[in-house]
Design a protein around this motif. Structure first.
Motif, PDB file in Angstrom:
ATOM      1  N   GLN A 112       1.038  -1.229  -0.042  1.00 22.16           N
ATOM      2  CA  GLN A 112      -0.026   0.008  -0.170  1.00 22.16           C
ATOM      3  C   GLN A 112       0.944   1.306   0.124  1.00 22.16           C
ATOM      4  N   ASP A 113       1.951   1.128   0.786  1.00 25.98           N
ATOM      5  CA  ASP A 113       2.881   2.399   0.608  1.00 25.98           C
ATOM      6  C   ASP A 113       3.539   2.571  -0.457  1.00 25.98           C
ATOM      7  N   ALA A 114       3.774   1.618  -1.382  1.00 24.65           N
ATOM      8  CA  ALA A 114       4.190   1.595  -2.682  1.00 24.65           C
ATOM      9  C   ALA A 114       3.299   2.073  -3.547  1.00 24.65           C
ATOM     10  N   LEU A 115       2.111   1.743  -3.500  1.00 26.13           N
ATOM     11  CA  LEU A 115       1.194   2.331  -4.230  1.00 26.13           C
ATOM     12  C   LEU A 115       0.754   3.742  -4.089  1.00 26.13           C
ATOM     13  N   ALA A 116       1.258   4.130  -2.990  1.00 22.64           N
ATOM     14  CA  ALA A 116       1.092   5.604  -2.433  1.00 22.64           C
ATOM     15  C   ALA A 116       1.957   6.746  -3.177  1.00 22.64           C
ATOM     16  N   LEU A 117       2.989   6.187  -3.857  1.00 30.28           N
ATOM     17  CA  LEU A 117       4.032   6.663  -4.612  1.00 30.28           C
ATOM     18  C   LEU A 117       3.658   7.110  -6.089  1.00 30.28           C
ATOM     19  N   PRO A 118       3.770   8.331  -6.461  1.00 26.19           N
ATOM     20  CA  PRO A 118       3.413   8.480  -7.887  1.00 26.19           C
ATOM     21  C   PRO A 118       3.829   7.506  -8.899  1.00 26.19           C
ATOM     22  N   GLU A 119       5.101   7.122  -8.926  1.00 28.25           N
ATOM     23  CA  GLU A 119       5.765   6.445  -9.868  1.00 28.25           C
ATOM     24  C   GLU A 119       5.108   4.969  -9.918  1.00 28.25           C
ATOM     25  N   LEU A 120       4.614   4.490  -8.665  1.00 30.96           N
ATOM     26  CA  LEU A 120       4.130   3.261  -8.440  1.00 30.96           C
ATOM     27  C   LEU A 120       2.580   2.952  -8.457  1.00 30.96           C
TER      28      LEU A 120
END
Length: 172
Positions: A112-120
């Protein structure tokens, strides 16, 4: 089992447990200790474990500490004896389920934290991983509750006692 030797069947089981747990990422000796403690009815002193398994005291001591941390082994005492004794902790199975639930919580949060990053943000495999973690966590939580009820019926303990997870969350 006599206190100073193992039968061929007991040795087979203990060695099989060692190999099984080794495949799960636990040192083989840790699995062997669990196998031995599953077979005995009374607490075993560290020296007895060393003798029965024919391994070093340092190895037993190190692995027993790890098994205690995992909740599967508890220290025990024998009145009038100052040696350190150990027993298999049947309630440790519940702890194992809780660890698996916690692992899914952590993995799901990481994704979920990764999905919060614009690139991911648009990575469908990350979304799938989050969904899987939610599903698996729910299944494990249900299994843990069903196990607690079954274990409580078998042992005559209170089934309404809070789980390790509930106790942990109550202190936050």
């Amino acid at each position: 089992m006599r206190r100073n030797e193992l039968s061929a069947e007991e040795e087979w089981f203990i060695e099989s447990m060692g190999l099984f747990f080794e495949r799960q990422g636990v040192p083989r000796i840790g699995g062997r200790i669990l196998g031995l403690l599953l077979l005995v009815e009374k607490p075993l002193a560290l020296g007895e474990i060393v003798g029965l398994l024919r391994v070093s005291p340092a190895s037993v001591s190190t692995n027993v500490r790890q098994l205690q941390a995992s909740g599967l082994v508890d220290p025990a005492s024998v009145p009038g004896d100052r040696r350190h004794y150990y027993v298999f902790n049947s309630a440790g199975w519940d702890h194992r389920l809780e660890l698996a639930v916690s692992a899914m919580d952590a993995l799901g949060q990481l994704c979920q934290d990764a999905l919060a990053l614009p690139e991911l943000r648009e990575r469908h495999k990350l979304r799938e991983a989050v969904e899987f973690c939610d599903f698996y966590r729910e299944e494990l939580s249900g299994a843990a509750e069903r196990w607690r009820v079954r274990f409580a019926r078998r042992t005559g303990t209170q089934s309404s006692s809070p789980s390790a997870r509930q106790r942990r969350n109550a202190t936050r």
